[in-house]
Design an enzyme around this catalytic site. Structure first.
Site, PDB file in Angstrom:
ATOM      1  N   CYS A  63       0.766  -1.198  -0.090  1.00 21.71           N
ATOM      2  CA  CYS A  63      -0.038  -0.105   0.154  1.00 21.71           C
ATOM      3  C   CYS A  63       0.996   1.179   0.008  1.00 21.71           C
ATOM      4  O   CYS A  63       1.763   1.244   0.648  1.00 21.71           O
ATOM      5  CB  CYS A  63      -0.716  -0.057   1.124  1.00 21.71           C
ATOM      6  SG  CYS A  63      -2.054   1.347   1.282  1.00 21.71           S
ATOM      7  N   CYS A  91       0.900   4.635   6.796  1.00 23.61           N
ATOM      8  CA  CYS A  91       0.001   4.302   8.270  1.00 23.61           C
ATOM      9  C   CYS A  91       1.017   3.536   9.131  1.00 23.61           C
ATOM     10  O   CYS A  91       1.546   2.473   8.887  1.00 23.61           O
ATOM     11  CB  CYS A  91      -1.148   3.627   8.198  1.00 23.61           C
ATOM     12  SG  CYS A  91      -2.361   4.034   6.904  1.00 23.61           S
ATOM     13  N   CYS A 111       0.672  -0.148  10.183  1.00 20.38           N
ATOM     14  CA  CYS A 111       0.238  -1.097   9.391  1.00 20.38           C
ATOM     15  C   CYS A 111       1.230  -2.019   8.591  1.00 20.38           C
ATOM     16  O   CYS A 111       2.304  -1.257   7.930  1.00 20.38           O
ATOM     17  CB  CYS A 111      -0.783  -0.579   8.131  1.00 20.38           C
ATOM     18  SG  CYS A 111      -1.301  -1.566   7.124  1.00 20.38           S
ATOM     19  N   CYS A 128     -16.637  -8.897   5.433  1.00 23.36           N
ATOM     20  CA  CYS A 128     -15.938  -7.528   4.942  1.00 23.36           C
ATOM     21  C   CYS A 128     -14.743  -8.030   4.148  1.00 23.36           C
ATOM     22  O   CYS A 128     -14.117  -8.909   4.324  1.00 23.36           O
ATOM     23  CB  CYS A 128     -15.545  -6.925   6.332  1.00 23.36           C
ATOM     24  SG  CYS A 128     -16.590  -6.850   7.661  1.00 23.36           S
ATOM     25  N   CYS A 148     -19.573  -5.659   3.606  1.00 21.39           N
ATOM     26  CA  CYS A 148     -18.794  -4.380   3.952  1.00 21.39           C
ATOM     27  C   CYS A 148     -17.477  -4.559   3.110  1.00 21.39           C
ATOM     28  O   CYS A 148     -17.206  -5.532   2.657  1.00 21.39           O
ATOM     29  CB  CYS A 148     -18.381  -4.553   5.448  1.00 21.39           C
ATOM     30  SG  CYS A 148     -17.468  -3.196   6.080  1.00 21.39           S
ATOM     31  N   CYS A 207     -19.021   2.092   8.576  1.00 21.04           N
ATOM     32  CA  CYS A 207     -18.367   1.507   9.771  1.00 21.04           C
ATOM     33  C   CYS A 207     -17.150   2.099   9.888  1.00 21.04           C
ATOM     34  O   CYS A 207     -16.043   2.381   9.078  1.00 21.04           O
ATOM     35  CB  CYS A 207     -18.016   0.254   9.123  1.00 21.04           C
ATOM     36  SG  CYS A 207     -16.870  -0.899  10.264  1.00 21.04           S
ATOM     37  N   ARG A 238     -17.442  -2.861  17.920  1.00 19.91           N
ATOM     38  CA  ARG A 238     -16.778  -3.835  17.630  1.00 19.91           C
ATOM     39  C   ARG A 238     -15.396  -3.987  18.125  1.00 19.91           C
ATOM     40  O   ARG A 238     -14.689  -3.132  18.249  1.00 19.91           O
ATOM     41  CB  ARG A 238     -16.715  -4.300  16.054  1.00 19.91           C
ATOM     42  CG  ARG A 238     -15.972  -5.581  15.678  1.00 19.91           C
ATOM     43  CD  ARG A 238     -15.888  -5.759  14.213  1.00 19.91           C
ATOM     44  NE  ARG A 238     -17.337  -5.581  13.724  1.00 19.91           N
ATOM     45  CZ  ARG A 238     -17.320  -4.691  12.646  1.00 19.91           C
ATOM     46  NH1 ARG A 238     -16.232  -4.113  12.121  1.00 19.91           N
ATOM     47  NH2 ARG A 238     -18.597  -4.729  12.046  1.00 19.91           N
TER      48      ARG A 238
HETATM   49  S1  SF4 Z   1      -3.964   0.802   6.851  1.00 18.28           S
HETATM   50 FE1  SF4 Z   1      -2.568  -0.284   5.791  1.00 18.28          FE
HETATM   51  S2  SF4 Z   1      -3.590  -0.810   3.994  1.00 18.28           S
HETATM   52 FE2  SF4 Z   1      -4.959   0.481   5.028  1.00 18.28          FE
HETATM   53  S3  SF4 Z   1      -4.263   2.492   4.176  1.00 18.28           S
HETATM   54 FE3  SF4 Z   1      -2.850   2.555   5.582  1.00 18.28          FE
HETATM   55  S4  SF4 Z   1      -1.144   1.381   4.921  1.00 18.28           S
HETATM   56 FE4  SF4 Z   1      -2.633   1.381   3.359  1.00 18.28          FE
END
Ligand code: SF4
Length: 331
Positions: free
Chosen positions: A71, A75, A78, A115, A146, A206, A278
């Site tokens: 991605c 984040c 993540c 989901c 979802c 959600c 949740r």
């Molecule tokens: S949480 Fe992970 S998968 Fe989702 S946008 Fe952020 S880096 Fe990308």
């Protein structure tokens, strides 16, 4: 009990039902809820829960990663971000047959909602064509659907609505003032804009967040305040406890006291009385006793199945045993 606490007690003893004039929360009052004596907090959360739900019923959602890794967002929590070296493999989008087979298996295990999660900043037109087919097919099984696909534009939102998507997941993650410490590739307003599009298109929302990322209590209260002040507030509110994955910037974050996690659930229940709250990521690391406290605090939804997007989750059999022990049953 001080005056502010007494006022809060009155306020939360009559939680507003959906469709009534929404209550506006301020961060200081939400923070005051967090600071209540534990027994008082749980009592009020129970009141709110019982006025809106069967307190022994739990909604079961199964989450499938339909496209993992690589991605382009950064984040900090993540393992799927291309910015972090976590060993998560990049995997292209699954085909529709594979997704439908997974949904059917989840349904047979008792899940009511399926989901589909993809590690994208935003989907391309080609991605959308595949997702639309998946949503139609899973809905055809009679399950709630979802999806969590990143940011959406108006046309994509409309495509998902037309395919019959029931819920769109898009978490606010944390408080606005802490957001830049966790993510630099997008801003808070981007999240709010996508949520606004989803709401306008008529789909359920959600949206929740992650605690244990080093946020202060005021920032934790700030996250809940943001969610609770959405008009209307989300129908589903996932509360995640950070899973500290090696290779992510938050791998060494200080572990959150489990009772502070329980408090977060309780405050979410009080401020969003009619939402499904949740108990989400981090459940594998929780004892049965802490999970039981979360249910007592008003959690009434769990992810059910062996994996979350890329981190573990308690297995189905273990969850069945726990729910049986607690006298709980699927919603
Ligand atoms: S949480 Fe992970 S998968 Fe989702 S946008 Fe952020 S880096 Fe990308």
């Amino acid at each position: 009990m001080n005056i502010q606490t007494a006022e809060l007690a009155r306020a939360v003893s009559q939680p507003g039902k959906r469709n009534s004039t929404p209550q506006r929360w301020i961060v200081a009052d939400v923070e005051a809820l967090f600071r209540l004596p534990f027994a008082d907090l749980l009592y009020r959360a129970q009141q709110a829960h019982r006025e809106n739900f069967d307190p022994n019923a739990v909604q079961l959602s199964t989450l499938l990663s339909i496209k993992s890794g690589g991605c382009t967002e950064d984040c900090g929590y993540c393992p799927q971000s291309a910015f972090h070296s976590t060993g998560v493999e990049n995997r292209e989008m699954l085909d529709v047959e594979t997704v439908v087979a997974a949904a059917r298996a989840a349904q047979q295990s008792g899940a009511g909602r399926f989901c589909m999660g993809a590690a994208w900043r935003e989907p391309s037109d080609e991605d959308m064509a595949g997702v639309v087919e998946m949503v139609k097919a899973v809905r055809g099984l009679g399950m709630e659907t979802c999806a969590t696909l990143g940011m959406l534009n108006d046309a994509q939102t409309e495509q998902l609505r037309a395919a019959g998507l029931d819920y769109y997941n898009h978490n606010l993650d944390t408080a606005p003032e802490f957001y830049g410490d966790i993510i630099s590739t997008r801003v808070y307003q981007d999240r709010l804009d996508t949520l606004e599009r989803v709401r306008k298109a008529g789909m359920h929302i959600c949206s929740g967040g992650i605690v244990g990322m080093g946020e202060s209590l005021a920032q934790r209260a700030g996250l809940i305040t943001q969610l609770a002040n959405m008009d209307p507030y989300p129908e589903s509110v996932p509360i995640n406890n950070l899973v500290r994955v090696e290779g992510t910037p938050l791998a060494q974050a200080e572990e959150l006291d489990p009772l502070d996690f329980v408090r977060t659930i309780a405050v979410a229940r009080i401020t969003m009385p009619a939402a499904l709250v949740r108990l989400s990521a981090g459940r594998q690391q929780m004892s049965d006793a802490v999970q039981a406290l979360c249910f007592l605090a008003g959690a009434n939804s769990i992810f059910y199945g062996e994996r979350l997007l890329t981190t573990g989750n308690p297995d189905v059999e273990k969850d069945r045993v726990l729910l049986d022990k607690l006298g709980m049953y699927p919603m």
